[in-house]
Design an enzyme around this catalytic site. Structure first.
Site, PDB file in Angstrom:
ATOM      1  N   ASN A 183     -13.333  18.423  14.410  1.00  0.00           N
ATOM      2  CA  ASN A 183     -14.103  18.156  15.626  1.00  0.00           C
ATOM      3  C   ASN A 183     -13.241  18.149  16.882  1.00  0.00           C
ATOM      4  O   ASN A 183     -13.721  17.837  17.965  1.00  0.00           O
ATOM      5  CB  ASN A 183     -14.847  16.817  15.506  1.00  0.00           C
ATOM      6  CG  ASN A 183     -13.907  15.627  15.381  1.00  0.00           C
ATOM      7  OD1 ASN A 183     -12.693  15.787  15.348  1.00  0.00           O
ATOM      8  ND2 ASN A 183     -14.471  14.433  15.305  1.00  0.00           N
ATOM      9  N   LYS A 184     -11.965  18.500  16.753  1.00  0.00           N
ATOM     10  CA  LYS A 184     -11.066  18.437  17.898  1.00  0.00           C
ATOM     11  C   LYS A 184     -11.168  19.694  18.769  1.00  0.00           C
ATOM     12  O   LYS A 184     -11.694  20.727  18.347  1.00  0.00           O
ATOM     13  CB  LYS A 184      -9.627  18.247  17.428  1.00  0.00           C
ATOM     14  CG  LYS A 184      -9.396  16.928  16.692  1.00  0.00           C
ATOM     15  CD  LYS A 184      -9.703  15.730  17.583  1.00  0.00           C
ATOM     16  CE  LYS A 184      -9.306  14.407  16.954  1.00  0.00           C
ATOM     17  NZ  LYS A 184     -10.172  13.977  15.840  1.00  0.00           N
ATOM     18  N   ASN A 185     -10.629  19.591  19.984  1.00  0.00           N
ATOM     19  CA  ASN A 185     -10.693  20.723  20.923  1.00  0.00           C
ATOM     20  C   ASN A 185      -9.981  21.951  20.381  1.00  0.00           C
ATOM     21  O   ASN A 185     -10.362  23.078  20.667  1.00  0.00           O
ATOM     22  CB  ASN A 185     -10.071  20.329  22.262  1.00  0.00           C
ATOM     23  CG  ASN A 185     -10.856  19.246  22.977  1.00  0.00           C
ATOM     24  OD1 ASN A 185     -11.441  18.362  22.349  1.00  0.00           O
ATOM     25  ND2 ASN A 185     -10.868  19.289  24.302  1.00  0.00           N
TER      26      ASN A 185
END
Length: 384
Positions: A183-185
């Site tokens: 879910n990280k950038n």
């Protein structure tokens, strides 16, 4: 649940697929040349001397604590309003997390005054967390740390591409820790990375990452070494070439996607302020350039948050909570009463925070739909 508007989504395209296939065709899957490319690219991107890729963000935090020599009897100041891995990494070494207060409901980052008040003769380090990609007050925190001769470690899991006064987050302290979770950038599914400008620290991190060995499998494959010594009690925290190749492609998209996240965040703020003025939007006055990892809001004190979230769910909109405070978890409350503390601001915010959908492919129309649903929920008297 098939969400109409999910909490997060990732930018995966043909170039990512081709990068992975390229690694599979090479038949070298363990840590090797792609990892070296990723580390070089990341060091250049962050303007850091050393970058060390690892298997996940938790491993990065653990290695940072180990490299700083933390152990039983040592104390590390850390916020409670973060993912549990931040504090767990301290406990893995036998050191003790000491939980600090956040500033207020408009700034969910660690309060420098709380740090200052918690320093004891056992304090060895402070781990700051740039919540949502928004910068902590690093000049003040660094000054406090220098005055008391303690180390600053940055949990920059949310802050890939964030800056403060033109300096990248993750490069202010002795070590910066990043996460590449799904879910990280910047995502590789699992994965993480550490950065440091200190040569000895970097050498220690590299040794600890791979069993404390003086040479790697890749070195021996290339004929650069024939054997190895083991000089530290190390770990198998290596990343693999598949994830490293994904990371390289993801890094090439990062600035564009972060710009989009910032634009959508500002749109959220404008619409929410106009339609739901009783909702607090944190970090409006943060001086940094944020990676805008998540979109937190603080609901009015009387709001029934679960009923509120159920209404959003009925509209096909996913929401979440960031975070249940660590010091209230059973694992921490049961630890010889050590963590039976009160953090009134943290606990109040943790009961009222709600995270709205935010990701680069989210449309402006979808942001409008989310805000409309928030407004509807606010008018439905979900009060305690």
């Amino acid at each position: 649940m098939n969400w109409r508007i999910p909490l997060s989504d990732i930018d995966i395209g043909e170039e990512d697929e081709q990068a992975v296939l390229g690694v599979l065709h090479s038949k070298w899957l363990t840590m090797g040349s792609k990892t070296q490319e990723l580390e070089k690219a990341f060091a250049q991107f962050l303007d850091s001397k050393h970058a060390i890729a690892v298997t996940n963000g938790t491993a990065a935090l653990h290695l940072a604590c180990l490299a700083m020599g933390l152990g039983p009897g040592d104390e590390v100041i850390v916020p409670s309003l973060t993912f549990v891995a931040t504090a767990n990494a301290i406990r893995y070494t036998g050191a003790t997390p000491i939980f600090a207060e956040i500033r207020n409901q408009e700034d969910l980052n660690i309060d420098p005054n709380s740090i200052n008040n918690l320093i004891s003769n056992r304090t060895r380090a402070v781990i700051v967390v740039h919540y949502g990609g928004y910068a902590c007050d690093m000049p003040t925190i660094i000054k406090i740390a220098e005055e008391h001769n303690i180390v600053v470690i940055e949990d920059a899991a949310h802050a890939i591409g964030s800056q403060l006064y033109g300096r990248n987050l993750g490069t202010w302290g002795r070590i910066g820790c990043f996460s590449f979770f799904s879910n990280k950038n910047l995502t590789t599914g699992e994965g993480g990375l550490l950065v440091t400008d200190h040569d000895e620290t970097a050498e220690k991190l590299r040794l600890l990452r791979s069993h404390g060995m003086t040479s790697l499998t890749w070195d021996r494959h290339k004929g650069h070494a024939w054997s190895y010594d083991v000089v530290e009690l190390g770990y198998n925290y290596r990343i693999d070439e598949i994830r490293a190749s994904l990371g390289l492609v993801q890094l090439s998209k990062l600035e564009r996607n972060n710009t989009r996240r910032r634009h959508l965040t500002q749109l959220y703020r404008d619409l929410l302020q106009d339609q739901t003025p009783t909702v607090i939007i944190p970090f409006k006055n943060n001086p940094g350039l944020s990676a805008a990892h998540i979109m937190p809001i603080i609901l009015p004190p009387e709001t029934k948050r679960i009923e509120f979230m159920e209404h959003m769910k009925s509209q096909g909109i996913q929401t979440s909570i960031h975070y249940p405070p660590i010091h209230k978890f059973t694992s921490y409350e049961d630890s010889n009463n050590l963590y039976k503390i009160t953090l009134p601001i943290t606990e109040d915010v943790a009961h009222r925070e709600l995270t709205l959908p935010l990701y680069p492919t989210l449309t402006e129309d979808e942001v409008n739909e989310v805000v409309k649903s928030v407004h509807e929920a606010m008018s439905m008297n979900f009060h305690k």
